[in-house]
Design a protein around this motif. Structure first.
Motif, short mmCIF file in Angstrom:
data_model
loop_
_atom_site.label_atom_id
_atom_site.label_comp_id
_atom_site.label_asym_id
_atom_site.label_seq_id
_atom_site.Cartn_x
_atom_site.Cartn_y
_atom_site.Cartn_z
N SER A 68 -5.74 21.92 24.27
CA SER A 68 -6.88 21.61 23.42
C SER A 68 -6.92 22.67 22.33
CB SER A 68 -8.19 21.64 24.22
OG SER A 68 -8.20 20.63 25.18
N VAL A 69 -7.10 22.24 21.10
CA VAL A 69 -7.00 23.15 19.96
C VAL A 69 -8.23 23.05 19.08
CG1 VAL A 69 -5.69 23.63 17.84
CG2 VAL A 69 -4.48 23.00 19.94
N ARG A 70 -8.73 24.22 18.68
CA ARG A 70 -9.74 24.30 17.62
C ARG A 70 -8.99 24.74 16.39
NH1 ARG A 70 -13.92 21.71 16.11
NH2 ARG A 70 -15.29 22.92 14.79
N ASN A 71 -8.89 23.85 15.40
CA ASN A 71 -8.11 24.07 14.19
C ASN A 71 -9.05 24.44 13.04
OD1 ASN A 71 -5.89 23.99 12.38
ND2 ASN A 71 -6.42 21.92 11.80
N ARG A 72 -8.75 25.56 12.39
CA ARG A 72 -9.50 26.02 11.21
C ARG A 72 -8.51 26.12 10.08
NH1 ARG A 72 -11.77 31.11 8.94
NH2 ARG A 72 -10.06 32.23 9.94
N PHE A 73 -8.83 25.48 8.92
CA PHE A 73 -7.86 25.43 7.84
C PHE A 73 -8.55 25.40 6.48
CE2 PHE A 73 -9.06 21.24 9.08
CZ PHE A 73 -9.12 20.49 7.92
N LEU A 74 -7.83 25.89 5.49
CA LEU A 74 -8.33 25.85 4.11
C LEU A 74 -8.08 24.47 3.52
CD1 LEU A 74 -7.34 29.22 2.39
CD2 LEU A 74 -9.63 28.27 2.69
N ARG A 134 -1.43 35.43 2.82
CA ARG A 134 -2.79 34.88 2.85
C ARG A 134 -2.89 33.86 3.98
NH1 ARG A 134 -4.20 30.21 0.60
NH2 ARG A 134 -2.42 30.23 -0.79
N LEU A 135 -3.88 34.04 4.87
CA LEU A 135 -4.11 33.10 5.96
C LEU A 135 -4.61 31.78 5.40
CD1 LEU A 135 -4.26 32.67 9.07
CD2 LEU A 135 -6.66 33.38 8.92
N GLU A 136 -3.96 30.66 5.82
CA GLU A 136 -4.43 29.35 5.36
C GLU A 136 -4.73 28.40 6.52
OE1 GLU A 136 -1.53 27.65 2.73
OE2 GLU A 136 -0.02 27.46 4.29
N TRP A 144 -13.09 26.50 4.03
CA TRP A 144 -12.64 26.46 5.42
C TRP A 144 -13.27 25.28 6.13
CZ3 TRP A 144 -8.66 28.93 7.43
CH2 TRP A 144 -8.20 30.08 6.79
N ARG A 145 -12.44 24.50 6.81
CA ARG A 145 -12.89 23.35 7.60
C ARG A 145 -12.41 23.53 9.04
NH1 ARG A 145 -15.42 20.73 3.80
NH2 ARG A 145 -14.40 20.17 1.87
N GLU A 146 -13.06 22.83 9.97
CA GLU A 146 -12.67 22.91 11.38
C GLU A 146 -12.60 21.51 11.98
OE1 GLU A 146 -14.59 25.71 13.92
OE2 GLU A 146 -14.86 27.15 12.29
N GLU A 147 -11.70 21.38 12.96
CA GLU A 147 -11.55 20.11 13.68
C GLU A 147 -10.92 20.39 15.03
OE1 GLU A 147 -9.00 17.81 11.15
OE2 GLU A 147 -7.24 19.00 11.66
N ASN A 148 -11.05 19.44 15.93
CA ASN A 148 -10.41 19.53 17.24
C ASN A 148 -9.11 18.75 17.20
OD1 ASN A 148 -12.48 21.04 18.48
ND2 ASN A 148 -13.68 19.17 18.73
#
Length: 167
Positions: free
Chosen positions: A36-42, A157-159, A47-51
């Motif tokens: 199970s992943v919590r994904n955070r992305f530009l 740079r973290l993306e 910044w947005r988040e999704e499972n």
């Protein structure tokens, strides 16, 4: 699923690592299973988040590890597949050859991966020419963190960042 597709998938899948390279293959083999992943992305500077769900498995006679990353939620046949990665250990280079296919956004990345202490570092190039670094960190049998960096004029740079927990 038709009979020919089922047969192709049966031939692709493997029960475990190839015995001649077992130790080397466990660098990525440790992730085999479902996460199970919590994904955070530009996304456009925001910044947005999704499972998501990230499934890893043995393929190609146990000489490679392949994963499928899908947006979580809903029945399996309704999920959107974000992409797949194929990781093959190259004994001559003492490194992993890694290829990401992000079909939803037509993104492709070629990387080389190696152990870096307790972490895994992968460096390579996206199809748009950008240099990227994808790291697995904080690895335990039940969790890990994946970070995607892109090189720019000021360094890295973290993306994207994914935090995974074994299902």
């Amino acid at each position: 699923m038709n009979e020919k597709t089922t047969e192709m998938l049966r031939l692709l899948a493997a029960d475990g690592p190839h015995p001649d390279l077992r130790d080397e293959l466990m660098l990525f083999g440790q992730f085999v299973g479902s996460w199970s992943v919590r994904n955070r992305f530009l996304d456009g500077g925001v910044w947005r988040e999704e499972n998501r769900e990230w499934r890893f498995g043995w393929v190609l006679g146990g000489r490679a590890v392949q994963d499928v990353l899908v947006n979580d939620g809903g029945p399996d046949d309704a999920r959107v597949t974000a992409g797949t990665t194929v990781r093959v250990y190259d004994p001559a280079a003492s490194a992993w050859r890694v290829q990401w296919f992000g079909l939803a956004r037509a993104q492709y990345v070629t990387l080389f991966g190696r152990a870096a202490g307790d972490e895994i570092h992968q460096e390579g190039t996206r199809s748009d020419g950008a240099t990227v670094r994808w790291n697995f960190t904080d690895i335990t049998p039940e969790s890990f963190r994946w970070q995607g960096f892109v090189a720019d004029g000021d360094g890295w740079r973290l993306e994207q960042e994914m935090r995974a927990r074994r299902r």
